[in-house]
Each structure stands twice: as structure tokens, then as C-alpha cells.
Scaffold this motif. Structure first.
Motif, PDB file in Angstrom:
ATOM      1  N   GLU A  11       0.830  -1.205   0.000  1.00 59.54           N
ATOM      2  CA  GLU A  11       0.000   0.000   0.000  1.00 59.54           C
ATOM      3  C   GLU A  11       0.867   1.258   0.000  1.00 59.54           C
ATOM      4  O   GLU A  11       0.580   2.231  -0.711  1.00 59.54           O
ATOM      5  N   LEU A  12       1.946   1.236   0.787  1.00 57.66           N
ATOM      6  CA  LEU A  12       2.864   2.372   0.805  1.00 57.66           C
ATOM      7  C   LEU A  12       3.503   2.592  -0.560  1.00 57.66           C
ATOM      8  O   LEU A  12       3.679   3.734  -1.004  1.00 57.66           O
ATOM      9  N   CYS A  13       3.842   1.508  -1.223  1.00 60.23           N
ATOM     10  CA  CYS A  13       4.431   1.617  -2.562  1.00 60.23           C
ATOM     11  C   CYS A  13       3.435   2.215  -3.553  1.00 60.23           C
ATOM     12  O   CYS A  13       3.808   3.050  -4.394  1.00 60.23           O
ATOM     13  N   TYR A  14       2.192   1.793  -3.457  1.00 60.02           N
ATOM     14  CA  TYR A  14       1.161   2.319  -4.354  1.00 60.02           C
ATOM     15  C   TYR A  14       0.987   3.822  -4.153  1.00 60.02           C
ATOM     16  O   TYR A  14       0.920   4.595  -5.116  1.00 60.02           O
ATOM     17  N   LEU A  15       0.923   4.247  -2.886  1.00 63.78           N
ATOM     18  CA  LEU A  15       0.712   5.666  -2.586  1.00 63.78           C
ATOM     19  C   LEU A  15       1.920   6.510  -3.003  1.00 63.78           C
ATOM     20  O   LEU A  15       1.762   7.607  -3.552  1.00 63.78           O
ATOM     21  N   SER A  16       3.126   6.006  -2.744  1.00 66.58           N
ATOM     22  CA  SER A  16       4.321   6.781  -3.089  1.00 66.58           C
ATOM     23  C   SER A  16       4.507   6.886  -4.594  1.00 66.58           C
ATOM     24  O   SER A  16       5.073   7.871  -5.092  1.00 66.58           O
ATOM     25  N   ALA A  17       4.031   5.886  -5.333  1.00 65.62           N
ATOM     26  CA  ALA A  17       4.135   5.950  -6.799  1.00 65.62           C
ATOM     27  C   ALA A  17       3.356   7.148  -7.342  1.00 65.62           C
ATOM     28  O   ALA A  17       3.755   7.760  -8.349  1.00 65.62           O
ATOM     29  N   GLN A  18       2.257   7.510  -6.655  1.00 65.50           N
ATOM     30  CA  GLN A  18       1.446   8.654  -7.093  1.00 65.50           C
ATOM     31  C   GLN A  18       2.154   9.976  -6.812  1.00 65.50           C
ATOM     32  O   GLN A  18       1.879  10.990  -7.464  1.00 65.50           O
ATOM     33  N   ALA A  19       3.041   9.983  -5.823  1.00 66.84           N
ATOM     34  CA  ALA A  19       3.676  11.233  -5.392  1.00 66.84           C
ATOM     35  C   ALA A  19       5.087  11.411  -5.933  1.00 66.84           C
ATOM     36  O   ALA A  19       5.739  12.417  -5.644  1.00 66.84           O
ATOM     37  N   MET A  20       5.564  10.480  -6.714  1.00 68.96           N
ATOM     38  CA  MET A  20       6.945  10.535  -7.179  1.00 68.96           C
ATOM     39  C   MET A  20       7.122  11.613  -8.247  1.00 68.96           C
ATOM     40  O   MET A  20       6.350  11.694  -9.209  1.00 68.96           O
ATOM     41  N   GLY A  21       8.127  12.448  -8.074  1.00 72.47           N
ATOM     42  CA  GLY A  21       8.384  13.514  -9.034  1.00 72.47           C
ATOM     43  C   GLY A  21       9.750  13.368  -9.694  1.00 72.47           C
ATOM     44  O   GLY A  21      10.492  12.431  -9.424  1.00 72.47           O
ATOM     45  N   SER A  22      10.091  14.324 -10.543  1.00 74.44           N
ATOM     46  CA  SER A  22      11.382  14.339 -11.230  1.00 74.44           C
ATOM     47  C   SER A  22      12.206  15.521 -10.737  1.00 74.44           C
ATOM     48  O   SER A  22      11.669  16.592 -10.468  1.00 74.44           O
ATOM     49  N   ILE A  92      13.230  11.483   0.872  1.00 71.50           N
ATOM     50  CA  ILE A  92      13.472  12.148  -0.418  1.00 71.50           C
ATOM     51  C   ILE A  92      13.607  11.072  -1.487  1.00 71.50           C
ATOM     52  O   ILE A  92      14.497  10.228  -1.419  1.00 71.50           O
ATOM     53  N   PHE A  93      12.728  11.075  -2.464  1.00 70.14           N
ATOM     54  CA  PHE A  93      12.821  10.118  -3.562  1.00 70.14           C
ATOM     55  C   PHE A  93      12.331  10.787  -4.841  1.00 70.14           C
ATOM     56  O   PHE A  93      11.436  11.626  -4.813  1.00 70.14           O
ATOM     57  N   PHE A  94      12.952  10.439  -5.956  1.00 73.46           N
ATOM     58  CA  PHE A  94      12.624  11.103  -7.220  1.00 73.46           C
ATOM     59  C   PHE A  94      13.203  10.300  -8.375  1.00 73.46           C
ATOM     60  O   PHE A  94      13.913   9.304  -8.178  1.00 73.46           O
ATOM     61  N   SER A  95      12.931  10.744  -9.569  1.00 77.26           N
ATOM     62  CA  SER A  95      13.485  10.106 -10.759  1.00 77.26           C
ATOM     63  C   SER A  95      14.213  11.134 -11.603  1.00 77.26           C
ATOM     64  O   SER A  95      13.959  12.341 -11.517  1.00 77.26           O
ATOM     65  N   THR A  96      15.160  10.639 -12.395  1.00 74.49           N
ATOM     66  CA  THR A  96      15.831  11.437 -13.418  1.00 74.49           C
ATOM     67  C   THR A  96      15.633  10.671 -14.728  1.00 74.49           C
ATOM     68  O   THR A  96      15.085   9.562 -14.718  1.00 74.49           O
ATOM     69  N   PRO A  97      16.050  11.223 -15.855  1.00 78.31           N
ATOM     70  CA  PRO A  97      15.887  10.472 -17.107  1.00 78.31           C
ATOM     71  C   PRO A  97      16.537   9.087 -17.090  1.00 78.31           C
ATOM     72  O   PRO A  97      16.077   8.174 -17.765  1.00 78.31           O
ATOM     73  N   ASP A  98      17.612   8.918 -16.280  1.00 80.59           N
ATOM     74  CA  ASP A  98      18.339   7.641 -16.294  1.00 80.59           C
ATOM     75  C   ASP A  98      18.200   6.822 -15.010  1.00 80.59           C
ATOM     76  O   ASP A  98      18.500   5.631 -15.013  1.00 80.59           O
ATOM     77  N   TYR A  99      17.773   7.459 -13.901  1.00 80.98           N
ATOM     78  CA  TYR A  99      17.798   6.765 -12.601  1.00 80.98           C
ATOM     79  C   TYR A  99      16.525   7.009 -11.789  1.00 80.98           C
ATOM     80  O   TYR A  99      15.858   8.032 -11.943  1.00 80.98           O
ATOM     81  N   TYR A 100      16.259   6.025 -10.924  1.00 71.84           N
ATOM     82  CA  TYR A 100      15.403   6.248  -9.757  1.00 71.84           C
ATOM     83  C   TYR A 100      16.358   6.523  -8.596  1.00 71.84           C
ATOM     84  O   TYR A 100      17.400   5.859  -8.470  1.00 71.84           O
ATOM     85  N   VAL A 101      16.024   7.469  -7.715  1.00 74.85           N
ATOM     86  CA  VAL A 101      16.946   7.872  -6.658  1.00 74.85           C
ATOM     87  C   VAL A 101      16.203   8.066  -5.347  1.00 74.85           C
ATOM     88  O   VAL A 101      15.092   8.606  -5.336  1.00 74.85           O
ATOM     89  N   PHE A 102      16.788   7.598  -4.244  1.00 76.12           N
ATOM     90  CA  PHE A 102      16.294   8.025  -2.930  1.00 76.12           C
ATOM     91  C   PHE A 102      17.466   8.342  -2.016  1.00 76.12           C
ATOM     92  O   PHE A 102      18.587   7.871  -2.224  1.00 76.12           O
TER      93      PHE A 102
END
Length: 368
Positions: A11-22, A92-102
Motif C-alpha cells: 500500500e505504501l508503494c502504491y501511494l508513493s508511486a502517485q507522489a513521485m516527481g522528477s 526524499i525520492f525522485f526520478s531522473t531520465p536515467d535513474y530512480y533515486v532516494f
């Protein structure tokens, strides 16, 4: 609890997927240096430009990492790793064109692997400090319904140079207790004996391929149990004590492991509550395999708990605490015994001297 923990994590993964930014890393962080890298990606030491706080940024290549696996590790580290000896994500978690990062807490003094001297290990006092902390960390993780499944020196990070504060990290393989995973064989003493059938299946598949049989390899599956981590903690303890490993792989193909299993079968008949003096006497009749000859009886008792070939019969990480405080190496065990004998002789001498003084005093009083 394990089912509930797995569902909550999903459930936490589902919710965080909605909030993930770049984000653009350079705009928000000053990257200082590489801390480590592996099959998962890389970890960089960085400073947050606005807050000025140091942290470790963990980079996962998008081409080889699923979003689900990235979010699982991030949320497990953020929400469940509340023990002081577990590496925690920082929110703190986010994505870039090449990586997922936390972002996570940084171990500024490297990892445990970097301070183990080959063929020598580490000082007993430091070893027991490390194992006491890991005992608490892994016990905490198990109490929440998760098994780490990848405990090794490279995944234990140092917060100081004396190992007074270590943190277990890298939760990419962590899974809920009771879940089923594909058994992956790899040649390492950290690979548990119960994964042995996967090696046999792989050998059989290779044989059939050589014969020209066109068929896919059947997967071998195992249930995730806390004993996986107990085995790894036993291996880690041996590595820290000696600077090497007792065998290369935990199968009957390995002569040194086979010798250990034969010794263990004889020892299995004895009650584990035997006092160490009795165990020391018994080891003269059934000596441990040669790779354990420098290990004291207290540590051998611990190995019997953690390195039990039967996964369901292994001792829990919490039992490590029962073996702290005494000598783990044979040399220091003998030194402790020598000092105890000297202290006993000295006490006896003082007692005898005191008795002689009393007798002389009584005789003096009688003369007067």
C-alpha cells in the motif's frame, strides 16, 4: 503479522508511486564522491543545497530496475528501519531520465568489509560490538515480519572508525516472512544449504543442454524464513574472527562443509544447554573441523546455533546476546583461564597469610 506487513508495504508503494516527481540532481544536491557501487547501481555522498545536511543518494538505473522494486526498498527503509543499527531512508525520492533515486543516512566511514584484515579478522572487542548491534537490528526487522536476505560485510556501514555504531543497509532482497521466492544458487558461504537443490537443478539442466535436449530450466522455490539471516550472521561472525570463511559453498560438493556437517551431526545429540566446560571436554572427543581450531568453546556454541544446516532449527539473531562478554578465540580463552588461575592462587595465598596472622595474634595474646 508477515502478511499484514507485506500488504502494508504494498500500500505504501502504491501511494508513493502517485507522489513521485522528477528532479535534476545538480540543482538540489552537491555531489561529493562515490561511496559504493554494485549490481543495484551506485551510492553517492551528497549535501542538500538548501539544508546543508550530508546524505547518501542511492541511484538505481531505470533500464535495469523496476519501479516496484525501487519503491519497495525505499518504503521498507523509510517506514520499517527505525532501529538505530538499520540504515533509514530520509523521505526524499525522485526520478531522473536515467535513474530512480532516494536519499538515506550516510555511513561516512565506509563499510565493514574495508576494515577486515585478510586471514586475521578484527579484534574480539570490536567484533562483539558489531554483532551486538546487528543482533538488535535484525531482531527488530524480523519482529516487523521481514527477512533481510543479504547480510554481508559490504552491506554493513560504519558511522565511526571503531565500529561503535554500525548500520545494516541495502534492503533490495528483503522480503516478508513466509513469502515464496525463486531459489538462486551462487557460490558463496553466505548461500544457505537449503538452496542446494537449485544448484543440483542447474547442473541437471546444463547436462541436458549438452545432450541437446531443448527444454527450459524448472525453477526451485523456497520459503523466506528468519533462519536465512541467522545463517548469514554466523558466517559474518566467523569472517570477523578469522578474516576468511570456513568453506566456499554450503553443499556436499565442498569437502570442508561436508566435514562440518558430519561434526554437527554428532554434536546434535548433545543438549545445547551444556555448560562451556563440558563442551570443551567433549570437543576433545569430537574435535571441530580444522577450520575451527582457533575458535573458543563459547563461539563454537554460537556457531552451533546459527550455522545449523536445518533452517527451522537455527537459533534466532537475538541469541547472539547470550554469547557476548566472554572470549571467542581459543587464545584469549586460554589467557582468561590463566588469569583466573593466577587470581585464584593469589586469593588462596592471601587467605593462608591471613590465617597465619590470626594464629600468631592468638599465640601472642596467650603469652601475655
Amino acid at each position: 503479522m508477515a502478511v499484514a506487513a507485506a500488504q502494508e508495504l504494498d500500500e505504501l508503494c502504491y501511494l508513493s508511486a502517485q507522489a513521485m516527481g522528477s528532479l535534476t540532481v545538480s540543482e538540489h544536491f552537491h555531489v561529493i564522491k562515490l561511496l559504493g557501487e554494485g549490481s543495484y547501481g551506485k551510492v553517492m555522498l551528497a549535501v542538500h543545497r538548501k539544508r546543508g545536511s550530508p546524505m547518501a543518494l542511492k541511484f538505481f538505473p531505470r533500464e535495469s530496475t523496476t519501479l516496484a522494486s525501487f519503491l519497495r526498498e525505499y518504503n521498507l527503509s523509510l517506514s520499517y528501519c527505525t532501529h538505530p543499527s538499520l540504515t533509514r531512508a530520509l523521505g526524499i525520492f525522485f526520478s531522473t531520465p536515467d535513474y530512480y533515486v532516494f536519499a538515506q543516512q550516510a555511513g561516512l566511514y565506509g563499510d565493514l568489509y574495508s576494515v577486515i584484515v585478510s586471514e586475521e579478522g578484527m579484534e574480539e572487542e570490536r567484533i562483539q560490538r558489531v554483532m551486538a548491534q546487528l543482533s538488535g537490528a535484525v531482531t527488530h526487522l524480523h519482529s516487523l515480519g521481514f527477512v533481510h536476505r543479504d547480510i554481508k560485510p559490504e552491506n554493513i556501514f560504519l558511522c565511526d572508525s571503531s565500529c561503535r555504531w554500525v548500520k545494516l543497509g541495502d534492503f533490495g532482497l528483503a522480503r516478508a516472512v513466509g513469502s515464496t521466492v525463486r531459489a538462486v544458487w551462487y557460490e558463496s558461504p553466505f548461500c544457505t544449504p537449503e538452496v542446494g537443490p537449485a544448484k543440483e537443478a542447474e547442473k541437471e539442466w546444463e547436462r541436458r543442454q549438452e545432450e541437446g535436449t531443448e527444454e527450459e530450466m524448472e525453477d526451485t522455490w523456497i520459503t523466506v524464513e528468519p533462519g536465512i539471516d541467522s545463517w548469514a550472521l554466523g558466517m559474518l561472525t566467523y569472517c570477523l574472527l578469522t578474516g576468511c570463511f570456513p568453506w566456499e559453498e554450503s553443499t556436499h560438493d565442498d569437502r570442508r562443509y561436508r566435514k562440518y556437517e558430519e561434526w554437527f551431526e554428532i554434536e546434535r545429540a548433545h543438549d545445547k544447554t551444556d555448560c562451556y566446560a563440558i563442551m570443551e571436554e567433549r570437543y576433545r572427543e569430537n574435535p571441530p573441523p580444522s577450520q575451527f581450531h582457533g575458535i573458543g568453546s563459547l563461539a563454537m556454541a554460537l556457531f552451533k546455533e546459527l550455522l545449523n544446516p536445518e533452517p527451522k532449527q537455527r537459533g534466532s539473531p537475538e541469541e547472539i546476546l547470550s554469547y557476548l562478554g566472554g572470549p571467542w578465540l581459543l587464545g584469549s580463552e586460554r589467557e582468561q583461564r590463566r588469569r583466573a588461575q593466577e587470581a585464584q592462587k593469589e586469593a588462596q595465598k592471601v587467605s593462608e597469610t591471613g590465617g597465619l596472622k590470626d594464629e600468631l595474634l592468638r599465640e601472642g595474646k596467650g603469652e601475655r
